[in-house]
Motif scaffolding. Sequence first.
Motif, PDB file in Angstrom:
ATOM      1  N   CYS A   1      -9.273  16.236 -13.360  1.00  0.00           N
ATOM      2  CA  CYS A   1      -9.002  15.324 -14.471  1.00  0.00           C
ATOM      3  C   CYS A   1     -10.077  15.488 -15.540  1.00  0.00           C
ATOM      4  N   ALA A   2      -9.978  14.702 -16.603  1.00  0.00           N
ATOM      5  CA  ALA A   2     -10.891  14.852 -17.736  1.00  0.00           C
ATOM      6  C   ALA A   2     -12.197  14.077 -17.554  1.00  0.00           C
TER       7      ALA A   2
ATOM      8  N   MET B   1       8.768  15.303 -19.600  1.00  0.00           N
ATOM      9  CA  MET B   1       8.546  14.583 -18.361  1.00  0.00           C
ATOM     10  C   MET B   1       7.067  14.693 -17.981  1.00  0.00           C
ATOM     11  N   ASN B   2       6.412  13.550 -17.786  1.00  0.00           N
ATOM     12  CA  ASN B   2       4.993  13.521 -17.427  1.00  0.00           C
ATOM     13  C   ASN B   2       4.853  13.358 -15.918  1.00  0.00           C
ATOM     14  N   ARG B   3       4.534  14.415 -15.258  1.00  0.00           N
ATOM     15  CA  ARG B   3       4.305  14.297 -13.820  1.00  0.00           C
ATOM     16  C   ARG B   3       2.807  14.133 -13.588  1.00  0.00           C
ATOM     17  N   THR B   4       2.441  13.400 -12.587  1.00  0.00           N
ATOM     18  CA  THR B   4       1.027  13.149 -12.316  1.00  0.00           C
ATOM     19  C   THR B   4       0.564  14.060 -11.191  1.00  0.00           C
ATOM     20  N   MET B   5      -0.730  14.330 -11.233  1.00  0.00           N
ATOM     21  CA  MET B   5      -1.374  15.134 -10.186  1.00  0.00           C
ATOM     22  C   MET B   5      -2.600  14.370  -9.700  1.00  0.00           C
TER      23      MET B   5
ATOM     24  N   VAL C   1      -2.479  12.751 -15.660  1.00  0.00           N
ATOM     25  CA  VAL C   1      -1.384  13.526 -16.254  1.00  0.00           C
ATOM     26  C   VAL C   1      -1.996  14.830 -16.758  1.00  0.00           C
ATOM     27  N   PRO C   2      -1.572  15.972 -16.215  1.00  0.00           N
ATOM     28  CA  PRO C   2      -2.180  17.240 -16.628  1.00  0.00           C
ATOM     29  C   PRO C   2      -1.751  17.637 -18.040  1.00  0.00           C
ATOM     30  N   ASN C   3      -2.607  18.397 -18.683  1.00  0.00           N
ATOM     31  CA  ASN C   3      -2.310  18.929 -20.008  1.00  0.00           C
ATOM     32  C   ASN C   3      -1.241  20.011 -19.842  1.00  0.00           C
ATOM     33  N   PRO C   4      -0.134  19.916 -20.569  1.00  0.00           N
ATOM     34  CA  PRO C   4       0.919  20.922 -20.390  1.00  0.00           C
ATOM     35  C   PRO C   4       0.506  22.328 -20.810  1.00  0.00           C
TER      36      PRO C   4
END
Length: 142
Positions: free
Chosen positions: A26-27, A1-5, A15-18
């Motif tokens: 962010c990047a 599951m890709n949660r956004t921050m 989308v944060p790096n798990p």
Amino acid sequence: MNRTMRCVHCRCLFVPNPRAKPQRFCANKACQRARKAQWQREKMATDPDYQANQRDCQHRWQHQHPHYWRQYRQTRADYRERNRLLQQHRDHKRRGRLLAKMDVLEVVTSIQPGMYHLIPAIGPHLAKMDVLSQKCHVMPIT
């Protein structure tokens, strides 16, 4: 599951790096620069060893490049103009304050015989710690 921050710096969603649990930036290059700057500020405020290391590095660089600022000022007319304007602004602000000098004492030669008019220096804008005071005696001429 890709949660956004939401990025702390630019407020964009990402989308944060798990593998990076506390990721808050962010990047984006500007955001990573801001993250590094924040880390350095926190490190300087809390780590005395880091502070000493940074101070030593700065001193070493200054000794290796002793003429850097002189050359920088010579080649950058915009820097000189900005510095000149800021100094004029500081001088203008300082005119309203009391003037206090600690190193005004100059070598005084012997006073030559003659007639002198003594004028008292009265005013709230004059405060000197090492002014030479002279005691004058009035001697009537008959």
